[in-house]
Scaffold this active site. Structure first.
Site, PDB file in Angstrom:
ATOM      1  N   LEU A  56      56.260  66.700  52.562  1.00 41.00           N
ATOM      2  CA  LEU A  56      57.454  65.966  52.964  1.00 41.00           C
ATOM      3  C   LEU A  56      57.780  64.856  51.971  1.00 41.00           C
ATOM      4  O   LEU A  56      58.948  64.666  51.596  1.00 41.00           O
ATOM      5  CB  LEU A  56      57.273  65.382  54.366  1.00 41.00           C
ATOM      6  N   THR A  89      53.400  56.251  46.033  1.00 43.13           N
ATOM      7  CA  THR A  89      52.161  55.624  46.475  1.00 43.13           C
ATOM      8  C   THR A  89      51.073  56.679  46.598  1.00 43.13           C
ATOM      9  O   THR A  89      51.338  57.849  46.872  1.00 43.13           O
ATOM     10  CB  THR A  89      52.312  54.923  47.843  1.00 43.13           C
ATOM     11  N   SER A 119      58.398  59.804  62.202  1.00 39.67           N
ATOM     12  CA  SER A 119      57.621  60.069  63.404  1.00 39.67           C
ATOM     13  C   SER A 119      57.332  61.575  63.470  1.00 39.67           C
ATOM     14  O   SER A 119      57.145  62.217  62.439  1.00 39.67           O
ATOM     15  CB  SER A 119      58.393  59.578  64.637  1.00 39.67           C
ATOM     16  N   TYR A 160      46.317  61.482  66.387  1.00 40.52           N
ATOM     17  CA  TYR A 160      47.472  61.650  65.502  1.00 40.52           C
ATOM     18  C   TYR A 160      48.774  61.605  66.300  1.00 40.52           C
ATOM     19  O   TYR A 160      49.701  60.858  65.966  1.00 40.52           O
ATOM     20  CB  TYR A 160      47.383  62.962  64.722  1.00 40.52           C
ATOM     21  N   LYS A 200      51.965  58.678  66.477  1.00 47.22           N
ATOM     22  CA  LYS A 200      53.394  58.912  66.305  1.00 47.22           C
ATOM     23  C   LYS A 200      54.195  58.392  67.497  1.00 47.22           C
ATOM     24  O   LYS A 200      55.339  57.929  67.344  1.00 47.22           O
ATOM     25  CB  LYS A 200      53.667  60.399  66.069  1.00 47.22           C
ATOM     26  N   SER A 241      52.587  72.005  56.047  1.00 48.63           N
ATOM     27  CA  SER A 241      52.027  70.739  55.583  1.00 48.63           C
ATOM     28  C   SER A 241      50.754  70.990  54.794  1.00 48.63           C
ATOM     29  O   SER A 241      49.946  71.843  55.146  1.00 48.63           O
ATOM     30  CB  SER A 241      51.729  69.833  56.781  1.00 48.63           C
TER      31      SER A 241
END
Length: 351
Positions: free
Chosen positions: A14, A37, A179, A202, A206, A238
């Site tokens: 993402l 980052t 989110s 996890y 969120k 992902s």
């Protein structure tokens, strides 16, 4: 004109696609600086090289394209402080800040449970899976809940300390929280805000993101003129869970995603590019007078894969309590770190 965008978690699918879409959707004649980052320098350089390559192969922007990086571990408060120090030293403004933190403490997959869920309801199994095994009680080196700190409190501390002067010096500053579709109210217990007793930390993190946004966006607007938005990318492939999949199970997962889409699920975007649709919309196109900040902006697509935006309501139960908890914790850490601000780089090197 110039714009500066910082993307946390840049190396994720993402994160990279947010960068790729910025290359395309920020006007080509605008000078664009992308700050990546990472926790390590090699990963930061890898992200920059991927974005450069994408620009050279697919976009070829006219104006100057600049890059910078900041090394930061959101589960380490000294690391966060060091990153804040470096950003304030090296930049005079920040236009867009994407909070794309998504750390989990996974230990594997319950394959028996996964098989049952997939066979009984593939849409539910690929939207709200319960077969991912997560560790319980994991703390960071700071003594905070690891997932709580990495995904919510660390980024919140980051935002609060970049609001002045960097974000407030922009003409149209935007903070974009990422989110998840998996942020149901039932996934969070208010007597366990650091998620230390949760086996779905996890998802709980969120839900905390949702509530923290609702409890903080008005103050950011009134104090600093910052528009903060809440988004989610839907369901997409992902990189973070690949280690638990072999080629057979990976392609099985992809097939399940397509089946869910064909069954009418609007959330199975599958590609990171489509997942980045909502974050890019609220960053570049949202009108704060019309596109309300108490809503949640989701990346969605049709059965044929055509992307669109789907806006949903957010249950605000407990948002004031969450906002107060985070503000109080921020003040505690301000006090703990106050003597380390003068030479943050040295402190981080010694840590």
């Amino acid at each position: 004109m110039s714009l500066v965008a910082l993307i946390t978690g840049t190396n994720s699918n993402l994160g990279l696609n947010i960068a790729y879409r910025l290359l395309v959707e920020v006007p080509s004649e605008t000078r664009l600086t992308i700050i990546v980052t990472s926790r390590t320098l090699p990963k930061a350089i890898e992200a920059i090289n991927k974005i450069k390559e994408h620009n050279e192969k697919h976009v070829r922007r006219i104006a100057i394209l600049d890059f910078d990086y900041v090394l930061v571990d959101f589960s380490n408060m000294v690391s966060i402080l060091a990153a804040i120090y470096e950003l304030k030293k090296n930049h005079n403004k920040l236009d867009y800040l994407f909070i794309n933190a998504a750390q989990g403490v996974y230990s594997g997959i319950d394959w028996i449970q996964a098989t049952k869920e997939v066979l009984s309801n593939p849409v539910q199994a690929s939207t709200f899976p319960t077969y991912k095994i997560q560790k319980v009680g994991v703390k960071s080196s700071d003594g905070l809940g690891l997932v709580f700190q990495a995904n919510v409190f660390g980024p919140y501390y980051f935002v609060q300390h970049l609001a002045e002067p960097l974000l407030s010096h922009s003409k149209n500053p935007r903070v974009v929280w990422i989110s998840s579709i998996m942020s149901k109210p039932s996934f969070l217990s208010f007597d366990d805000l650091q998620l230390l007793r949760s086996d779905i930390s996890y998802e709980g993190s969120k839900r905390l993101v949702d509530l923290l946004h609702l409890g903080s966006y008005k103050e950011l607007k009134s104090r600093y003129g910052i528009n903060q938005y809440l988004t989610h990318p839907g369901i997409f492939t992902s990189f973070s869970f690949f280690q638990y999949l072999n080629p057979l199970t990976f392609y099985g997962m992809l097939l399940m995603f397509y089946v869910a889409r064909l069954c009418g699920s609007p959330w199975h975007n599958i590609s990171g590019w489509k997942g980045a649709n909502a974050p890019i919309f609220v960053c570049l196109k949202a009108n704060p007078e019309l596109d309300l900040q108490e809503k949640k902006y989701g990346s969605a697509c049709t059965i044929t894969g055509k992307e669109y935006l789907k806006i949903t309501e957010v249950d605000a139960t407990g948002q004031a309590d969450v906002a107060k908890y985070f503000e109080d914790l921020k003040l505690q850490w301000d006090e703990k770190l106050k003597n380390q601000i003068a030479d943050t780089r040295k402190v981080y090197a010694d840590d």
